[in-house]
Design a protein around this motif. Structure first.
Motif, PDB file in Angstrom:
ATOM      1  N   ILE A  51       0.850  -1.194   0.000  1.00 43.22           N
ATOM      2  CA  ILE A  51       0.000   0.000   0.000  1.00 43.22           C
ATOM      3  C   ILE A  51       0.883   1.241   0.000  1.00 43.22           C
ATOM      4  O   ILE A  51       1.585   1.522   0.978  1.00 43.22           O
ATOM      5  CB  ILE A  51      -0.927   0.014   1.226  1.00 43.22           C
ATOM      6  N   VAL A  52       0.870   1.974  -1.098  1.00 47.05           N
ATOM      7  CA  VAL A  52       1.602   3.234  -1.193  1.00 47.05           C
ATOM      8  C   VAL A  52       0.636   4.370  -0.890  1.00 47.05           C
ATOM      9  O   VAL A  52      -0.395   4.514  -1.556  1.00 47.05           O
ATOM     10  CB  VAL A  52       2.227   3.433  -2.586  1.00 47.05           C
ATOM     11  N   VAL A  53       0.963   5.163   0.127  1.00 52.10           N
ATOM     12  CA  VAL A  53       0.119   6.299   0.485  1.00 52.10           C
ATOM     13  C   VAL A  53       0.795   7.561  -0.045  1.00 52.10           C
ATOM     14  O   VAL A  53       1.811   8.020   0.497  1.00 52.10           O
ATOM     15  CB  VAL A  53      -0.091   6.395   2.005  1.00 52.10           C
ATOM     16  N   ASN A  54       0.251   8.088  -1.140  1.00 49.28           N
ATOM     17  CA  ASN A  54       0.784   9.296  -1.756  1.00 49.28           C
ATOM     18  C   ASN A  54       0.326  10.495  -0.924  1.00 49.28           C
ATOM     19  O   ASN A  54      -0.832  10.918  -0.992  1.00 49.28           O
ATOM     20  CB  ASN A  54       0.292   9.407  -3.202  1.00 49.28           C
ATOM     21  N   ASP A  55       1.248  11.059  -0.165  1.00 52.95           N
ATOM     22  CA  ASP A  55       0.923  12.079   0.834  1.00 52.95           C
ATOM     23  C   ASP A  55       0.986  13.483   0.231  1.00 52.95           C
ATOM     24  O   ASP A  55       1.808  14.312   0.618  1.00 52.95           O
ATOM     25  CB  ASP A  55       1.896  11.937   2.019  1.00 52.95           C
ATOM     26  N   GLY A  56       0.123  13.733  -0.747  1.00 51.46           N
ATOM     27  CA  GLY A  56       0.050  15.061  -1.352  1.00 51.46           C
ATOM     28  C   GLY A  56       1.252  15.434  -2.188  1.00 51.46           C
ATOM     29  O   GLY A  56       1.628  16.618  -2.248  1.00 51.46           O
ATOM     30  N   SER A  57       1.857  14.463  -2.854  1.00 54.24           N
ATOM     31  CA  SER A  57       3.041  14.744  -3.676  1.00 54.24           C
ATOM     32  C   SER A  57       2.702  15.675  -4.830  1.00 54.24           C
ATOM     33  O   SER A  57       1.599  15.629  -5.395  1.00 54.24           O
ATOM     34  CB  SER A  57       3.627  13.443  -4.232  1.00 54.24           C
ATOM     35  N   THR A  58       3.674  16.509  -5.207  1.00 47.77           N
ATOM     36  CA  THR A  58       3.506  17.412  -6.349  1.00 47.77           C
ATOM     37  C   THR A  58       4.404  17.016  -7.514  1.00 47.77           C
ATOM     38  O   THR A  58       4.461  17.714  -8.522  1.00 47.77           O
ATOM     39  CB  THR A  58       3.817  18.859  -5.927  1.00 47.77           C
ATOM     40  N   ASP A  59       5.101  15.883  -7.378  1.00 45.92           N
ATOM     41  CA  ASP A  59       5.961  15.396  -8.460  1.00 45.92           C
ATOM     42  C   ASP A  59       5.298  14.192  -9.131  1.00 45.92           C
ATOM     43  O   ASP A  59       4.077  14.049  -9.087  1.00 45.92           O
ATOM     44  CB  ASP A  59       7.363  15.062  -7.930  1.00 45.92           C
ATOM     45  N   ASP A  60       6.083  13.310  -9.726  1.00 46.51           N
ATOM     46  CA  ASP A  60       5.542  12.178 -10.484  1.00 46.51           C
ATOM     47  C   ASP A  60       5.383  10.911  -9.643  1.00 46.51           C
ATOM     48  O   ASP A  60       5.273   9.815 -10.205  1.00 46.51           O
ATOM     49  CB  ASP A  60       6.450  11.870 -11.681  1.00 46.51           C
ATOM     50  N   THR A  61       5.385  11.025  -8.332  1.00 48.73           N
ATOM     51  CA  THR A  61       5.306   9.841  -7.478  1.00 48.73           C
ATOM     52  C   THR A  61       4.103   8.965  -7.828  1.00 48.73           C
ATOM     53  O   THR A  61       4.237   7.760  -8.054  1.00 48.73           O
ATOM     54  CB  THR A  61       5.233  10.246  -5.997  1.00 48.73           C
ATOM     55  N   ALA A  62       2.915   9.553  -7.873  1.00 46.11           N
ATOM     56  CA  ALA A  62       1.697   8.775  -8.133  1.00 46.11           C
ATOM     57  C   ALA A  62       1.742   8.104  -9.506  1.00 46.11           C
ATOM     58  O   ALA A  62       1.363   6.930  -9.642  1.00 46.11           O
ATOM     59  CB  ALA A  62       0.472   9.675  -8.024  1.00 46.11           C
ATOM     60  N   LYS A  63       2.199   8.820 -10.491  1.00 41.44           N
ATOM     61  CA  LYS A  63       2.269   8.273 -11.846  1.00 41.44           C
ATOM     62  C   LYS A  63       3.201   7.074 -11.908  1.00 41.44           C
ATOM     63  O   LYS A  63       2.886   6.039 -12.518  1.00 41.44           O
ATOM     64  CB  LYS A  63       2.737   9.365 -12.816  1.00 41.44           C
ATOM     65  N   LEU A  64       4.356   7.172 -11.256  1.00 39.12           N
ATOM     66  CA  LEU A  64       5.320   6.070 -11.262  1.00 39.12           C
ATOM     67  C   LEU A  64       4.752   4.848 -10.544  1.00 39.12           C
ATOM     68  O   LEU A  64       4.928   3.717 -10.999  1.00 39.12           O
ATOM     69  CB  LEU A  64       6.628   6.517 -10.599  1.00 39.12           C
ATOM     70  N   VAL A  65       4.086   5.075  -9.433  1.00 43.42           N
ATOM     71  CA  VAL A  65       3.494   3.957  -8.689  1.00 43.42           C
ATOM     72  C   VAL A  65       2.429   3.266  -9.528  1.00 43.42           C
ATOM     73  O   VAL A  65       2.359   2.028  -9.589  1.00 43.42           O
ATOM     74  CB  VAL A  65       2.900   4.438  -7.354  1.00 43.42           C
ATOM     75  N   GLU A  66       1.598   4.043 -10.208  1.00 40.79           N
ATOM     76  CA  GLU A  66       0.545   3.459 -11.048  1.00 40.79           C
ATOM     77  C   GLU A  66       1.141   2.617 -12.168  1.00 40.79           C
ATOM     78  O   GLU A  66       0.615   1.544 -12.502  1.00 40.79           O
ATOM     79  CB  GLU A  66      -0.324   4.573 -11.635  1.00 40.79           C
ATOM     80  N   GLN A  67       2.242   3.078 -12.753  1.00 41.19           N
ATOM     81  CA  GLN A  67       2.894   2.324 -13.820  1.00 41.19           C
ATOM     82  C   GLN A  67       3.401   0.975 -13.317  1.00 41.19           C
ATOM     83  O   GLN A  67       3.242  -0.058 -13.966  1.00 41.19           O
ATOM     84  CB  GLN A  67       4.039   3.145 -14.416  1.00 41.19           C
ATOM     85  N   ILE A  68       4.020   0.981 -12.148  1.00 43.00           N
ATOM     86  CA  ILE A  68       4.554  -0.261 -11.586  1.00 43.00           C
ATOM     87  C   ILE A  68       3.419  -1.176 -11.135  1.00 43.00           C
ATOM     88  O   ILE A  68       3.486  -2.397 -11.299  1.00 43.00           O
ATOM     89  CB  ILE A  68       5.508   0.051 -10.413  1.00 43.00           C
ATOM     90  N   ALA A  69       2.354  -0.583 -10.591  1.00 46.60           N
ATOM     91  CA  ALA A  69       1.217  -1.376 -10.116  1.00 46.60           C
ATOM     92  C   ALA A  69       0.551  -2.145 -11.250  1.00 46.60           C
ATOM     93  O   ALA A  69      -0.072  -3.194 -11.025  1.00 46.60           O
ATOM     94  CB  ALA A  69       0.207  -0.464  -9.426  1.00 46.60           C
ATOM     95  N   ALA A  70       0.686  -1.654 -12.457  1.00 43.45           N
ATOM     96  CA  ALA A  70       0.082  -2.337 -13.601  1.00 43.45           C
ATOM     97  C   ALA A  70       0.676  -3.724 -13.814  1.00 43.45           C
ATOM     98  O   ALA A  70       0.045  -4.592 -14.434  1.00 43.45           O
ATOM     99  CB  ALA A  70       0.253  -1.489 -14.867  1.00 43.45           C
ATOM    100  N   SER A  71       1.893  -3.931 -13.294  1.00 44.84           N
ATOM    101  CA  SER A  71       2.559  -5.229 -13.464  1.00 44.84           C
ATOM    102  C   SER A  71       2.515  -6.090 -12.205  1.00 44.84           C
ATOM    103  O   SER A  71       3.030  -7.205 -12.207  1.00 44.84           O
ATOM    104  CB  SER A  71       4.027  -5.013 -13.873  1.00 44.84           C
ATOM    105  N   ASP A  72       1.911  -5.586 -11.130  1.00 44.39           N
ATOM    106  CA  ASP A  72       1.860  -6.343  -9.877  1.00 44.39           C
ATOM    107  C   ASP A  72       0.568  -5.983  -9.140  1.00 44.39           C
ATOM    108  O   ASP A  72       0.425  -4.871  -8.617  1.00 44.39           O
ATOM    109  CB  ASP A  72       3.069  -6.028  -8.995  1.00 44.39           C
ATOM    110  N   SER A  73      -0.362  -6.924  -9.102  1.00 43.25           N
ATOM    111  CA  SER A  73      -1.682  -6.652  -8.524  1.00 43.25           C
ATOM    112  C   SER A  73      -1.646  -6.459  -7.010  1.00 43.25           C
ATOM    113  O   SER A  73      -2.637  -6.048  -6.422  1.00 43.25           O
ATOM    114  CB  SER A  73      -2.638  -7.795  -8.866  1.00 43.25           C
ATOM    115  N   ARG A  74      -0.510  -6.742  -6.388  1.00 42.02           N
ATOM    116  CA  ARG A  74      -0.410  -6.563  -4.937  1.00 42.02           C
ATOM    117  C   ARG A  74      -0.280  -5.102  -4.550  1.00 42.02           C
ATOM    118  O   ARG A  74      -0.459  -4.738  -3.382  1.00 42.02           O
ATOM    119  CB  ARG A  74       0.787  -7.344  -4.384  1.00 42.02           C
ATOM    120  N   ILE A  75       0.051  -4.238  -5.511  1.00 40.00           N
ATOM    121  CA  ILE A  75       0.303  -2.826  -5.221  1.00 40.00           C
ATOM    122  C   ILE A  75      -0.991  -2.028  -5.314  1.00 40.00           C
ATOM    123  O   ILE A  75      -1.754  -2.146  -6.274  1.00 40.00           O
ATOM    124  CB  ILE A  75       1.347  -2.245  -6.196  1.00 40.00           C
ATOM    125  N   ARG A  76      -1.209  -1.198  -4.295  1.00 39.98           N
ATOM    126  CA  ARG A  76      -2.389  -0.332  -4.274  1.00 39.98           C
ATOM    127  C   ARG A  76      -1.933   1.077  -3.938  1.00 39.98           C
ATOM    128  O   ARG A  76      -1.126   1.277  -3.024  1.00 39.98           O
ATOM    129  CB  ARG A  76      -3.366  -0.843  -3.223  1.00 39.98           C
TER     130      ARG A  76
END
Length: 379
Positions: A51-76
């Motif tokens: 579980i990645v909790v994106n704490d109001g990031s203003t950079d590409d954190t959320a986008k990168l996590v979403e890309q990686i999550a596409a290859s691993d269903s355990r990531i939320r």
């Protein structure tokens, strides 16, 4: 007492393994988040929800996590307004389904066997053992090992000793029973609200240690990253935060004997002194040093002698030409990666004074433990 229903919540997906929630608080973590996620995904223990909790990031954190999550269903990915690391961890705990929760900061790394070894250690023990920690290496921006972290370890009821030694060296080293984390109220977000966030990990650990037994896997299974942008690099805030955490913990546990209280205050003042010194806050350093002079004058004497010795060494180094220094090749460092073998535990260096203090504090812990009911009887 943990109920069967809560203890086994979420285990149905993995009939042979209890589910572990990996909670990763992330604020503007785009530089390291991919490496951190890979180290979680490559764990030899497969029963994970990440579980990645994106704490109001203003950079590409959320986008990168979403890309990686596409290859691993355990990531939320969960996204919240910026509220600080404590609130982000609490969000992850509440959203988790695992019997256990492990915390991983968004710039740190894990050895592939970390979770497997921690779960194996904790599942052999009764529910009175609430958590298990590991040792760590300090790494740099390139994942290179700078130095080993502390080798100090203790297990069982360690509250009085943990106030002094702070065995759990960082927020990425701990795996805890989810029920125990919820029972103590999770992480305290009031430190960040007061502008002294940084030692919320210690606050959480002390609350656990005051109520439960804690186990240790004495291997370096965490790569704890030090870099200019990390929270631990804000030395002024870290010093203030540590002083307040210990003050609150002592106030909440008035049953501690006077010796243990004085020892904890002295140890925390010394930590704060070094933090203030690195922050170049001369006034705060001197104010903190004054009571240390009364409690441990030898500390101040050693400080003065070491400063004088460094001055002499600096003068001697002036005789070395800059060219000669620049010609020396950079020492090659090992990387903290999947290939690194977990290190064996080194014997920590203990002065006779420290050894006597730890023996007295161990006796305090034994006495405090005898008042807890029911007891785990070490198993």
């Amino acid at each position: 007492m943990l109920s069967y229903t809560d203890e086994h919540r979420g285990d149905t997906l993995y009939s042979d393994q209890p589910l572990v929630a990996v909670v990763i608080p992330a604020f503007n973590a785009s530089t390291y988040i991919e490496r951190t996620l890979r180290s979680a995904m490559r764990q030899t223990y497969a029963a994970l929800e990440i579980i990645v909790v994106n704490d109001g990031s203003t950079d590409d954190t959320a986008k990168l996590v979403e890309q990686i999550a596409a290859s691993d269903s355990r990531i939320r990915l969960l996204s919240t307004p910026n509220r600080g690391v404590a609130a982000a961890r609490n969000t992850g705990i509440e959203a988790s389904s695992g019997r256990f929760v492990a915390f991983l900061d968004a710039d740190d790394l894990w050895h592939p066997t970390k979770i497997e070894k921690q779960v194996s250690a904790l599942t052999r023990l009764s529910s009175h053992w609430a958590a298990v920690y590991t040792l760590h290496y300090v790494i740099n921006e390139d994942d290179e090992i700078i130095r080993p972290g502390s080798s100090d370890v203790a297990r069982g009821y360690i509250y009085a000793r943990h106030l002094n030694v702070k065995y759990i060296g960082n927020g990425s080293a701990l795996l805890v029973r989810r029920n125990a984390a919820l029972a103590i109220g999770g992480f305290d977000s009031s430190y960040a609200a007061a502008g002294i966030g940084g030692c919320e990990d210690l606050d959480f650990e002390l609350k656990l240690a005051a109520r439960h037994f804690i186990e240790v896997v004495p291997e370096r299974l965490v790569g704890y990253r030090k870099h200019p942008g990390s929270m631990s690099s804000d030395h002024l805030r870290m010093g203030k935060s540590a002083l307040e955490v210990v003050r609150r913990s002592l106030a909440a546990n008035p049953q501690l004997p006077r010796y243990a209280i004085g020892s904890a205050i002295d140890a925390t003042r010394k930590y704060a002194f070094w933090e203030f010194r690195q922050a170049r806050r001369i006034y705060l350093s001197l104010v903190t040093l004054r009571p240390i002079l009364r409690s441990d004058p030898c500390f101040v004497v050693r400080l003065v002698l070491e400063k004088g010795l460094r001055g002499i060494q600096h003068c001697l180094r002036l005789g070395t030409t800059t060219a000669n220094r620049e010609d020396q090749p950079r020492m090659k460092r090992s990387k903290f990666d999947d290939q690194i073998a977990p290190s064996c535990l080194e014997c920590p260096e203990e002065t006779p004074r420290l050894r006597r203090r730890l023996m007295r504090l161990a006796a305090v812990d034994a006495k405090l433990n005898s008042t807890l009911a029911p007891r785990a009887n070490g198993t």
